[in-house]
Motif scaffolding. Structure first.
Motif, mmCIF file in Angstrom:
data_model
loop_
_atom_site.group_PDB
_atom_site.id
_atom_site.type_symbol
_atom_site.label_atom_id
_atom_site.label_comp_id
_atom_site.label_asym_id
_atom_site.label_seq_id
_atom_site.Cartn_x
_atom_site.Cartn_y
_atom_site.Cartn_z
ATOM 1 N N VAL A 686 -1.133 6.728 -5.604
ATOM 2 C CA VAL A 686 -2.284 7.377 -6.499
ATOM 3 C C VAL A 686 -2.023 5.828 -7.283
ATOM 4 O O VAL A 686 -0.644 5.427 -7.927
ATOM 5 C CB VAL A 686 -1.310 8.093 -7.198
ATOM 6 N N ALA A 687 -2.984 4.646 -7.385
ATOM 7 C CA ALA A 687 -2.973 3.678 -7.830
ATOM 8 C C ALA A 687 -3.991 3.210 -8.243
ATOM 9 O O ALA A 687 -4.672 3.548 -8.297
ATOM 10 C CB ALA A 687 -2.095 2.278 -6.792
ATOM 11 N N SER A 688 -3.139 2.453 -9.887
ATOM 12 C CA SER A 688 -4.524 1.376 -10.458
ATOM 13 C C SER A 688 -5.003 2.358 -11.606
ATOM 14 O O SER A 688 -6.320 2.471 -11.708
ATOM 15 C CB SER A 688 -4.998 0.293 -10.089
ATOM 16 N N ASN A 689 -4.713 3.509 -11.712
ATOM 17 C CA ASN A 689 -5.650 5.139 -12.703
ATOM 18 C C ASN A 689 -4.889 4.498 -14.271
ATOM 19 O O ASN A 689 -4.094 4.158 -14.115
ATOM 20 C CB ASN A 689 -5.254 6.351 -12.042
ATOM 21 N N ALA A 690 -6.162 5.157 -14.783
ATOM 22 C CA ALA A 690 -5.632 4.503 -16.551
ATOM 23 C C ALA A 690 -5.667 6.163 -16.547
ATOM 24 O O ALA A 690 -7.344 6.910 -17.062
ATOM 25 C CB ALA A 690 -6.516 3.633 -17.019
ATOM 26 N N ASP A 712 2.824 7.256 -2.381
ATOM 27 C CA ASP A 712 3.023 5.904 -3.116
ATOM 28 C C ASP A 712 3.078 5.805 -4.582
ATOM 29 O O ASP A 712 1.189 5.863 -4.612
ATOM 30 C CB ASP A 712 2.859 4.786 -2.059
ATOM 31 N N PHE A 713 3.140 6.728 -5.427
ATOM 32 C CA PHE A 713 2.658 7.354 -6.735
ATOM 33 C C PHE A 713 3.617 5.597 -7.907
ATOM 34 O O PHE A 713 4.197 5.233 -8.730
ATOM 35 C CB PHE A 713 3.649 8.580 -7.355
ATOM 36 N N GLY A 714 1.779 5.334 -7.399
ATOM 37 C CA GLY A 714 1.891 3.700 -8.391
ATOM 38 C C GLY A 714 3.431 2.745 -7.951
ATOM 39 O O GLY A 714 3.945 2.213 -9.104
ATOM 40 N N GLY A 715 4.260 2.477 -7.248
ATOM 41 C CA GLY A 715 5.125 1.771 -6.106
ATOM 42 C C GLY A 715 4.614 0.765 -6.432
ATOM 43 O O GLY A 715 3.227 0.106 -6.236
ATOM 44 N N PRO A 716 5.082 -0.351 -5.892
ATOM 45 C CA PRO A 716 4.738 -1.873 -5.328
ATOM 46 C C PRO A 716 3.870 -2.902 -5.086
ATOM 47 O O PRO A 716 3.048 -3.430 -5.283
ATOM 48 C CB PRO A 716 6.534 -2.247 -5.928
#
Length: 886
Positions: A686-690, A712-716
């Motif tokens: 789950v990444a790069s969502n606004a 991986d919830f917005g991990g590095p």
């Protein structure tokens, strides 16, 4: 096309080489693809070094039959031949010799010609004492099975020995020395028997996006896309030279039409027709009745299912601007089809495009029917309007009288484009129907009080495309255009109103009675489901679209639905699950007339075991009401189905990336089913969502605790998410919910690279949202600066004027004063008057937009009222690129 790669008996290496030069191994992009023919071998080929040779005597004396093999400069030789004729023609011991200049080899004798073409005049002479000759000074690799040929290959269709035979470019068919051990890609078979071209088009292997046409090439295929400048299909691509063309008009004369050219029909090469039968050059004599026009055409009725019966690519054309009464007879019979995907049977309009579609008026059981096992398929229906008689009495009916289209039992290569359907009780594609495309058509107002109904139902079919259609107000239990019959429900838990729910507020009878289980589209394609570029609005109580086994949903716009889209369901046929791809969609405004507490969801991306679900680059914005547990964006697997004792299935991998989520009131923004549960996920990113949820504080929710190492919830590794919300609770983490502080959430291992912003404005600046306030009102005002939305719009404003109620309340008053469910009031208060009036303005703008979108047709196509245009404009406000075409 089946083109066999040649071989010569007993010469594996040589047959492979000749096969390669004939195109075995070519790709559609290689030189000489398409219409070019791959030439035969036209060069001197050396024998494999493992074969010892005994040179012939200078005067051509016969060779000792007990001696070793004789070297030959011919292109091939018979290994069983043991005697060389005095004239140097090599033959079997009992076969008659052929002359040296014979044009062909006797297929029964094993004789080989000594055509001069095998030794071109400019070829390097062969050294008679060498064990292996040099070809054009290119040394042969003694360890390779095939010798590289630098000579230009010869056209196999040219006469043998023709020095002027067409040559392909020198590099057209070369293979490396170590290639040709098997038939190359695009061919099948095995040396030494030969390689055969695979006809990808005939076998359904060509991945052309319908209605594009598949064209076979040696080793591959190409896709011809027959679209005009406005994106409508160029129907002339389906025109066969022997098609019979019959024309109909309201003032047609059956007697005169039967005398046309002494045969009663036109043909494509008649002087009146020109290159496009829909715009004939000369004066046309049309039929006046459907029965007479049919009698002039060849019709195959394959009642016995005999695949050998002929099929005919006839055209039936109705004059634009006319209304023709057809009674209870469908213009397209169930068992009638065309000849192929390229030579289809066509039903369409003729005349100036400025005129409206021809209207076919009647009450047939089904407007378009195709049963493939009895001859249906290879059909195009375009630019027609179907309608009921104006005096049709709907009193007492439990459904409309007709089905719109029904495709079943293997019907294939069917195109329905630019068709306006009346309200029907269903449209179906099922029972092994295949290669069916419905595009740029209007499907609206479907209802049935006695059975499930949808705008489109797909089940048990494969390779289905629904593209750039308008699907509006389908999935109702009563006629949504007659507000006098409106009741109060959407949920199946009311004892006195079937399909309804109790009314807790002061505004009964403000919406049509809907089935909670029906919707605008119910899609379960068994091979490939593509749903793209559609406008989907005001679906039944179950929402807009359900894709039970997965598939692709892209570029769609969802307006005023309870729920927009989900890609899996508990009743999914587990044997046909697919990956789910949900991308570049716009979900704008939810169904404001549903009572508070109604289940609502934006986009759901879920898949079964072993499959992936992806939701990327979507915008979900400006929801109006609370819901009872849905989310703006959902990821998970296939739920369990208790009625059939089917277990849930977790998705192998779920990706929720680059989405923009904005709402003032909602239960949750992100919902990810946990790894510990059935129907959860094995792994997720789950990444790069606004995400901006401005008054609930709830960003994410999980059906059960989520294992940190599974998500991986917005991990590095995937990039952080950005949030503007008062809090992040509740979100299960295995050890219990976090209390809502962002620092605690990150300390628990979530979104280590994420950022929390003070408010929506700060978030917009950080992520590059130029104008996140864009809604349907703003869009209509960009198209017409004088447009002013009517804030006093009533709840029945979408119905025909003659069916509106004189006492219908305005939308804003219903939303402000609706009491809602008592147990919800503390947590989910009614709208303020300002909020309610904003929704009313948006609803009026939507009604204006949807009516203009429904008016789009060939000859009057306004791209501003399409899903792509609205999607692009709103997406630009969220910093998103345009969605692109097709």
């Amino acid at each position: 096309m089946e083109s066999r790669c040649p071989n010569r008996p007993g010469r594996l290496a040589l047959s492979l080489l000749v096969g390669s030069l004939l195109g075995c191994g070519s790709s559609p992009d290689a030189a000489g693809s398409g219409d070019a023919k791959f030439p035969a071998l036209d060069a001197v080929v050396a024998l494999d070094a493992s074969h010892e040779t005994t040179p012939e005597t200078p005067d051509g004396a016969p060779r000792d039959p007990d001696a070793g093999l004789v070297h030959t400069d011919a292109a091939s030789w018979d290994p069983d031949a043991a005697v060389v004729a005095p004239d140097a023609a090599r033959r079997e011991p009992d076969a008659a010799g052929l002359p040296i200049d014979a044009a062909s080899k006797d297929p029964d004798a094993g004789l080989v010609t000594n055509d001069a073409a095998y030794e071109p005049p400019d070829a390097v002479p062969r050294d008679p004492d060498a064990a292996a000759a040099r070809i054009d000074a290119t040394p042969r690799d003694p360890d390779a099975a095939v010798v590289r040929i630098d000579a230009a290959p010869r056209d196999p269709d040219a006469a043998p020995g023709d020095p002027d035979a067409a040559r392909l470019p020198p590099d057209a068919a070369r293979l490396p020395n170590d290639a040709a051990l098997d038939c190359p890609p695009g061919f099948e078979g095995a040396p030494p028997d030969g390689c055969f071209d695979v006809d990808e088009c005939a076998r359904g292997l060509g991945a052309c996006d319908a209605p594009a046409l598949c064209a076979n090439t040696p080793g591959g295929y190409t896709c011809d896309t027959p679209f005009d400048a406005d994106g409508f299909t160029d129907l002339t691509a389906f025109l066969a030279p022997d098609a019979r063309l019959v024309f109909l008009a309201a003032d047609g004369d059956d007697g005169l039409a039967a005398q046309v050219h002494g045969r009663g029909y036109y043909q494509p090469d008649d002087p009146e027709i020109g290159p496009d039968p829909t715009h004939p050059f000369g004066e046309i004599v049309p039929y006046g009745t459907l029965a007479a026009a049919r009698a002039a055409q060849r019709i195959n009725r394959r009642i016995d299912g005999n695949p050998g019966e002929p099929r005919y690519p006839e055209w039936m054309l109705f004059r634009r601007g006319d209304t023709l009464d057809i009674g209870q007879t469908s213009p397209l019979e169930a068992h009638v089809g065309g000849r192929s995907a390229r030579e289809r049977r066509v039903y369409t309009a003729w005349g100036p495009d400025a005129l409206p579609r021809p209207v076919l008026r009647g009450t047939p059981p089904t407007w378009i029917t195709q049963w493939g096992s009895r001859g249906g398929g290879q059909v195009a229906v375009a630019s027609l309007e179907f309608a009921y008689p104006p005096d049709l009495d709907m009193t007492g009916r439990t459904s409309p009288p007709s089905i719109g289209f029904a495709m079943a039992y293997g019907a294939s290569d069917v195109l329905i484009e630019d068709v306006l359907f009346p309200p029907v009780y269903n449209n179906t594609i099922q029972s092994d129907a295949d290669e069916v495309t419905v595009r740029r058509s209007v499907i609206s107002g479907n209802w049935n009080a006695d059975a499930h109904n949808q705008g489109v139902f797909v089940g048990g079919a494969g390779d289905i495309v629904l593209e750039e259609c308008v699907l509006d107000m389908n999935g109702y239990l009563e006629d949504p255009s007659r507000p006098a019959t409106w009741t109060r429900g959407v949920r199946a838990d009311t004892p006195d109103v079937p399909g309804g729910r109790p009314d807790y507020g002061p505004w009964p009878n403000v919406q049509p009675n809907r089935s909670f289980y029906d919707r605008n589209a119910y899609l379960s394609s068994y091979r490939s489901m593509r749903f793209r570029g559609n406008i989907v609005s005001r679906g039944g109580g179950g929402g807009a679209v359900q894709m039970r086994v997965g598939g692709m949903a892209a570029r769609n716009v969802f307006l005023f639905n309870e729920s927009a889209l989900t890609t899996c369901h508990e009743q999914a046929d587990r044997g046909f699950l697919q990956d789910a791809d949900v991308s570049r969609n716009l979900v704008l405004h939810d169904d404001h007339l549903l009572p508070p507490g109604g289940f609502g969801q934006g986009l759901g991306a879920c898949a079964g075991a072993g499959f992936t679900a992806t939701a990327t680059d979507n915008v979900v914005a400006h929801f109006h009401r609370w819901n009872n547990g849905g989310a703006l964006l959902f990821g998970g697997g296939v739920p369990a189905f208790a009625a059939q004792s089917l277990p849930g299935q977790r998705a192998a991998f779920v990706t929720l990336r680059d989405n923009a989520l904005l709402t003032p009131r909602h239960g949750a923004a992100l919902w990810l089913e946990g790894t510990a549960a059935e129907s959860g996920v094995e792994r997720a990113a789950v990444a790069s969502n606004a995400v901006a949820v401005t008054n609930t504080g709830r960003v994410a929710r999980a059906g059960d605790p989520i294992a940190v190492d599974g998500v991986d919830f917005g991990g590095p590794d995937v990039g952080g998410n950005d949030y503007a919300t008062p809090a992040l609770a509740p979100f299960g983490l295995g050890a219990g919910p976090i209390d809502g502080r962002f620092a605690d959430w990150q300390a628990a291992g979530f979104d280590l690279a994420g950022h929390q912003h003070a408010d929506v404005t700060a978030l917009a600046v950080a992520v590059g949202w130029p104008d996140h306030t864009r809604d349907i009102v703003g869009y209509m005002q960009t198209l017409d600066a004088a447009y002013v939305p009517d804030e006093a719009v009533t709840v029945d404003a979408g119905a025909p004027a003659e069916n509106r109620r004189p006492d219908a309340p305005p939308v804003w008053r219903v939303l402000r004063d609706y009491v809602g469910f008592p147990h919800d009031r503390a947590e989910r208060p009614p709208m303020t008057e300002a909020e309610a009036r904003l929704v009313a303005r948006r609803y009026h703008a939507f009604l204006t937009f949807i009516e203009r979108a429904k008016a789009n047709r060939r000859g009057a196509y306004d791209r501003r009222y399409t899903a792509d245009a609205l999607n692009d404009w709103v997406r630009a406000g969220f910093g998103k690129p345009v969605v692109g075409d097709r």
